[in-house]
Enzyme design. Structure first.
Site, PDB file in Angstrom:
ATOM      1  N   ARG A 104       1.302 -29.704 -59.525  1.00 18.14           N
ATOM      2  CA  ARG A 104       1.691 -29.233 -60.871  1.00 18.14           C
ATOM      3  C   ARG A 104       0.399 -29.129 -61.675  1.00 18.14           C
ATOM      4  O   ARG A 104      -0.297 -30.122 -61.860  1.00 18.14           O
ATOM      5  CB  ARG A 104       2.663 -30.215 -61.530  1.00 18.14           C
ATOM      6  CG  ARG A 104       2.857 -29.931 -63.010  1.00 18.14           C
ATOM      7  CD  ARG A 104       4.017 -30.674 -63.609  1.00 18.14           C
ATOM      8  NE  ARG A 104       5.283 -30.111 -63.147  1.00 18.14           N
ATOM      9  CZ  ARG A 104       6.461 -30.361 -63.703  1.00 18.14           C
ATOM     10  NH1 ARG A 104       6.539 -31.154 -64.764  1.00 18.14           N
ATOM     11  NH2 ARG A 104       7.570 -29.815 -63.236  1.00 18.14           N
ATOM     12  N   HIS A 131       7.472 -21.416 -61.944  1.00 25.07           N
ATOM     13  CA  HIS A 131       8.101 -22.678 -61.540  1.00 25.07           C
ATOM     14  C   HIS A 131       9.132 -22.346 -60.438  1.00 25.07           C
ATOM     15  O   HIS A 131      10.339 -22.438 -60.647  1.00 25.07           O
ATOM     16  CB  HIS A 131       8.776 -23.321 -62.757  1.00 25.07           C
ATOM     17  CG  HIS A 131       9.099 -24.770 -62.590  1.00 25.07           C
ATOM     18  ND1 HIS A 131       8.821 -25.481 -61.438  1.00 25.07           N
ATOM     19  CD2 HIS A 131       9.703 -25.662 -63.438  1.00 25.07           C
ATOM     20  CE1 HIS A 131       9.225 -26.736 -61.597  1.00 25.07           C
ATOM     21  NE2 HIS A 131       9.765 -26.870 -62.786  1.00 25.07           N
ATOM     22  N   GLN A 134      12.061 -24.680 -59.336  1.00 28.74           N
ATOM     23  CA  GLN A 134      13.135 -24.782 -60.317  1.00 28.74           C
ATOM     24  C   GLN A 134      14.173 -23.686 -60.092  1.00 28.74           C
ATOM     25  O   GLN A 134      15.377 -23.951 -60.018  1.00 28.74           O
ATOM     26  CB  GLN A 134      12.545 -24.655 -61.737  1.00 28.74           C
ATOM     27  CG  GLN A 134      13.574 -24.767 -62.829  1.00 28.74           C
ATOM     28  CD  GLN A 134      14.184 -26.151 -62.885  1.00 28.74           C
ATOM     29  OE1 GLN A 134      13.475 -27.132 -62.938  1.00 28.74           O
ATOM     30  NE2 GLN A 134      15.504 -26.247 -62.863  1.00 28.74           N
ATOM     31  N   ASP A 220      15.041 -22.627 -72.093  1.00 23.39           N
ATOM     32  CA  ASP A 220      14.044 -23.669 -71.827  1.00 23.39           C
ATOM     33  C   ASP A 220      13.402 -24.013 -73.170  1.00 23.39           C
ATOM     34  O   ASP A 220      13.638 -23.324 -74.178  1.00 23.39           O
ATOM     35  CB  ASP A 220      13.017 -23.110 -70.817  1.00 23.39           C
ATOM     36  CG  ASP A 220      12.021 -24.157 -70.319  1.00 23.39           C
ATOM     37  OD1 ASP A 220      12.220 -25.354 -70.585  1.00 23.39           O
ATOM     38  OD2 ASP A 220      11.037 -23.756 -69.664  1.00 23.39           O
ATOM     39  N   CYS A 260      16.365 -26.106 -67.359  1.00 27.60           N
ATOM     40  CA  CYS A 260      15.604 -26.838 -66.334  1.00 27.60           C
ATOM     41  C   CYS A 260      15.349 -28.291 -66.734  1.00 27.60           C
ATOM     42  O   CYS A 260      15.080 -29.113 -65.871  1.00 27.60           O
ATOM     43  CB  CYS A 260      14.296 -26.111 -66.040  1.00 27.60           C
ATOM     44  SG  CYS A 260      13.163 -26.047 -67.427  1.00 27.60           S
ATOM     45  N   ARG A 288      17.470 -29.751 -57.286  1.00 24.28           N
ATOM     46  CA  ARG A 288      16.027 -29.626 -57.031  1.00 24.28           C
ATOM     47  C   ARG A 288      15.673 -30.379 -55.758  1.00 24.28           C
ATOM     48  O   ARG A 288      14.916 -29.900 -54.914  1.00 24.28           O
ATOM     49  CB  ARG A 288      15.229 -30.218 -58.206  1.00 24.28           C
ATOM     50  CG  ARG A 288      15.244 -29.429 -59.500  1.00 24.28           C
ATOM     51  CD  ARG A 288      14.355 -28.205 -59.430  1.00 24.28           C
ATOM     52  NE  ARG A 288      12.986 -28.515 -59.047  1.00 24.28           N
ATOM     53  CZ  ARG A 288      12.048 -28.973 -59.873  1.00 24.28           C
ATOM     54  NH1 ARG A 288      12.314 -29.145 -61.152  1.00 24.28           N
ATOM     55  NH2 ARG A 288      10.820 -29.214 -59.443  1.00 24.28           N
TER      56      ARG A 288
HETATM   57  N1  NVA Z   1       8.520 -24.417 -69.413  1.00 22.90           N
HETATM   58  C1  NVA Z   1       8.449 -25.862 -69.322  1.00 22.90           C
HETATM   59  C2  NVA Z   1       9.157 -26.339 -68.109  1.00 22.90           C
HETATM   60  C3  NVA Z   1       9.171 -27.824 -67.919  1.00 22.90           C
HETATM   61  C4  NVA Z   1       9.856 -28.250 -66.653  1.00 22.90           C
HETATM   62  C5  NVA Z   1       7.006 -26.306 -69.308  1.00 22.90           C
HETATM   63  O1  NVA Z   1       6.189 -25.645 -68.660  1.00 22.90           O
HETATM   64  O2  NVA Z   1       6.674 -27.284 -69.988  1.00 22.90           O
HETATM   65  N1   CP Z   2      12.479 -29.304 -64.694  1.00 16.22           N
HETATM   66  C1   CP Z   2      11.393 -29.992 -64.375  1.00 16.22           C
HETATM   67  O1   CP Z   2      10.510 -29.515 -63.631  1.00 16.22           O
HETATM   68  O2   CP Z   2      11.328 -31.247 -64.908  1.00 16.22           O
HETATM   69  P1   CP Z   2      10.087 -32.234 -64.933  1.00 16.22           P
HETATM   70  O3   CP Z   2       9.073 -31.669 -65.883  1.00 16.22           O
HETATM   71  O4   CP Z   2      10.649 -33.533 -65.410  1.00 16.22           O
HETATM   72  O5   CP Z   2       9.513 -32.342 -63.549  1.00 16.22           O
END
Ligand code: NVA
Ligand code: CP
Length: 305
Positions: A104, A131, A134, A220, A260, A288
């Site tokens: 990540r 993502h 997801q 989101d 998500c 997931r």
């Molecule tokens: N769009 C959000 C998703 C978190 C799972 C982010 O990137 O923070």
């Molecule tokens: N939806 C998702 O990826 O959640 P986290 O940021 O908690 O991993």
């Protein structure tokens, strides 16, 4: 032989997704019946986090353990990545010691550079652009509840972020319609979305019109990780892009709601919707784990059924 990576949704074909979704169904049912399944015994997953996470860490770590393997958590602060060690060097070292890597991070370019120097498969656990894990879980969840997603309409309400870009890629691969509504100034950038979804994606200035007739309404956070400096401005700009009961009324009568997570009740979604009967957010979170187990098995062992 070059390892197979999963860096964006388009890295897997439609027929491979069909296999992965079937496989997920079987893997989930083994789990639900407490039947051990350990195809990845003695395999190790390294999870590298440059941003925070609850679900992604938990689902990969628990999933790898359930497959008989083990998982190691690494973050920027406690590794030499945080002191400027080149991504390529990190990839060389990590991939000599583990069998598969999940990352990540910020720019997609970082994960691509890592993958180019990795001897083992690399999975995108979220970047600024995408993502994919997801949306794979979300599609499995939709199918579980409502059957095939092909030919359906999905409404994306809010920011044109990493999850939105991935839905655009998925629309083309799974052949469904994607209605996207973002506030002015936050429109989809086709290039960031990998130039995907154009033929399957329609943009709406009015979020209510985007939701009209949709089989799935999803949203989101208004401010994604890495964009915190824009938070106050985004709160002002996104005020009308909340999924609430009035919006859900315009969607199909049996429409589902997805997010998500983590969610902000009272911002991108009302409490009534996310905690209401159309919401499948907890199934989405659980799935997931099951879809990622199928993905790890596929990347390491190929098709086994
Ligand atoms: N769009 C959000 C998703 C978190 C799972 C982010 O990137 O923070
Ligand atoms: N939806 C998702 O990826 O959640 P986290 O940021 O908690 O991993």
């Amino acid at each position: 032989m070059k390892p197979r990576h999963y860096l964006q949704f388009t890295d897997v074909s439609r027929s491979e997704y069909e296999y992965l979704l079937e496989r997920t169904h079987w893997i989930k049912s083994q789990f639900k019946h407490y039947k051990p399944y350990h195809p990845l015994a003695d395999r190790t997953l390294a999870m590298i986090f440059e941003k925070q996470s609850t679900r992604t860490r938990l689902s990969f770590e628990a999933g790898m353990q359930q497959l008989g393997g083990s998982a190691i958590f690494l973050n920027t602060r406690d590794t030499q990545l945080g002191r400027g060690e080149p991504v390529e060097d990190m990839a060389q070292v990590v991939s000599r010691m583990v069998d598969i890597v999940m990352i990540r991070t910020f720019e997609q370019e970082i994960i691509e550079r890592f993958a180019a120097s990795s001897r083992v498969p690399v999975i995108n656990g979220l970047t600024n652009e995408y993502h994919p894990c997801q949306v794979m879980g979300d599609i499995f969840t939709y199918i579980e509840h409502r059957g095939p997603i092909s030919g359906r309409t999905v409404a994306w309400i809010g920011d044109s972020n990493n999850v939105c870009n991935t839905w655009m890629q998925a629309a083309e691969i799974f052949d469904f319609k994607l209605h996207v509504s973002t506030p002015p100034g936050y429109e989809v950038e086709a290039e960031r979305a990998g130039n995907y979804g154009r033929s399957h994606c329609e943009q709406f200035s009015d979020p209510m019109q985007a939701a009209r007739g949709a089989d799935l309404v999803t949203t989101d956070v208004w401010t994604s990780m890495g964009f915190e400096a824009e938070d106050a401005e985004r709160k002002r700009d996104f005020g009308d892009w909340q999924v609430d009961a009035e919006m859900m009324k315009l969607a199909a009568a049996d429409a589902l709601f997805m997010h998500c997570l983590p969610a902000h009740r009272g911002e991108e979604v009302s409490a009534g919707v996310i905690d209401g009967p159309q919401s499948v957010v907890w199934d989405e979170a659980e799935n997931r784990m099951h879809t990622q187990k199928a993905l790890m098995e596929f990347l390491l062992l190929g098709k086994v059924a």
